[in-house]
Design a protein around this motif. Sequence first.
Motif, PDB file in Angstrom:
ATOM      1  N   LEU A  16      -6.933   9.202 -10.256  1.00  0.00           N
ATOM      2  CA  LEU A  16      -5.147   9.182  -9.530  1.00  0.00           C
ATOM      3  C   LEU A  16      -4.343   9.265 -10.760  1.00  0.00           C
ATOM      4  N   ASN A  17      -3.100  10.141 -10.914  1.00  0.00           N
ATOM      5  CA  ASN A  17      -1.769   9.595 -11.384  1.00  0.00           C
ATOM      6  C   ASN A  17      -2.241   9.571 -13.416  1.00  0.00           C
ATOM      7  N   GLY A  20       0.695   8.131 -15.448  1.00  0.00           N
ATOM      8  CA  GLY A  20       1.171   7.609 -14.455  1.00  0.00           C
ATOM      9  C   GLY A  20       1.913   6.336 -15.988  1.00  0.00           C
ATOM     10  N   SER A  22       3.173   3.215 -15.404  1.00  0.00           N
ATOM     11  CA  SER A  22       2.738   1.785 -15.315  1.00  0.00           C
ATOM     12  C   SER A  22       2.150   1.119 -16.969  1.00  0.00           C
ATOM     13  N   GLU A  61      -8.031   1.686  -0.032  1.00  0.00           N
ATOM     14  CA  GLU A  61      -6.552   2.395   0.582  1.00  0.00           C
ATOM     15  C   GLU A  61      -5.849   1.358  -0.377  1.00  0.00           C
ATOM     16  N   ARG A  64      -4.567   3.359  -3.694  1.00  0.00           N
ATOM     17  CA  ARG A  64      -4.145   4.174  -4.036  1.00  0.00           C
ATOM     18  C   ARG A  64      -2.878   3.945  -3.011  1.00  0.00           C
ATOM     19  N   ARG A  65      -2.132   3.092  -2.530  1.00  0.00           N
ATOM     20  CA  ARG A  65      -0.846   3.152  -2.280  1.00  0.00           C
ATOM     21  C   ARG A  65      -0.425   2.252  -3.593  1.00  0.00           C
ATOM     22  N   SER A  67      -1.328   2.804  -6.629  1.00  0.00           N
ATOM     23  CA  SER A  67      -1.196   3.891  -7.061  1.00  0.00           C
ATOM     24  C   SER A  67       0.654   4.887  -7.205  1.00  0.00           C
ATOM     25  N   LYS A  68       0.634   4.612  -6.341  1.00  0.00           N
ATOM     26  CA  LYS A  68       2.242   5.573  -5.485  1.00  0.00           C
ATOM     27  C   LYS A  68       2.824   4.636  -6.677  1.00  0.00           C
ATOM     28  N   ARG A  69       3.148   3.129  -6.023  1.00  0.00           N
ATOM     29  CA  ARG A  69       4.295   2.560  -5.242  1.00  0.00           C
ATOM     30  C   ARG A  69       4.723   2.249  -7.425  1.00  0.00           C
ATOM     31  N   ASP A  71       3.723   3.639  -9.850  1.00  0.00           N
ATOM     32  CA  ASP A  71       3.369   4.775 -11.202  1.00  0.00           C
ATOM     33  C   ASP A  71       2.011   4.769 -12.124  1.00  0.00           C
ATOM     34  N   GLU A 236      -1.228  -1.517   4.273  1.00  0.00           N
ATOM     35  CA  GLU A 236       0.481  -1.600   3.363  1.00  0.00           C
ATOM     36  C   GLU A 236       1.092  -2.848   3.577  1.00  0.00           C
TER      37      GLU A 236
END
Length: 254
Positions: A16-17, A20, A22, A61, A64-65, A67-69, A71, A236
């Motif tokens: 993923l990403n 990024g 980061s 999970e 994945r979150r 990675s998005k938060r 970057d 979350e």
Amino acid sequence: MDAEPEHDWPQAVEVLNEDGRSGIVLLCEHASNHMPARYHGLGLEAPHLQRHIAWDIGAAEVTRRLSKRLDAPAFLSNYSRLLIDLNRPLGSEGSIPTRSEDTDIPGNAGLDEVERTRRAAVMFTPFHDEVARHLDTRQAAGRPTRIVTIHSFTPVFLGERRPWHAGVLYDRATGLGEAIIDGLRLDPSLNVAPNVPYVISDDADYAVPIHGDRRGIEAALVEIRQDLLANETGVEEWAGRMAAALARIQDAQT
């Protein structure tokens, strides 16, 4: 393998990403409980394949979150740890377990070298080669890099209750490990401790010693208690906590 469904044999790693920005590189070696049909669940009843022995519940999970938060690039496994554990050295006792926790794994008993080599070639080596390639590229470019690998642990192990909400495991990367702990402890309700419920060792770990310590890259493994990741709210919450803790580290070192 050619005669089997293609979806039964995914790539060893989901990336993923990768580009990024980061400085954190995320790994999740126990992200999946997937097992190709040819293995017949290794002789286990289906409910066992939903247990911790097959994967780290909730870890994918959270990764994945994060990675998005953040970057951040992330590398997630696509096969069950029961087939071959990506966080154990090849040939070690835990690499292809014949017993996990209190459960015998019939399909792993008496494996010949051909099958051991096949699993390593299909599931283990491609995952770690991809991580190593990414780290090589970052180091060649002079990019700051810290490795954080995301795991989860059972609230009770062989009858013993574990009181921690999370543990942060590290060997040489004391600064990184302590900084993650300090960030999580900003919530005073959390019981977070170093090197629990396990410790890092060359005999029983792979990512931190090989991709991190031996390369001179700070690396830590975060263990989150599984009952805290049992639903969307918990996932979350912990993704948010981890993102805040890791963002503080990045902000302090940029």
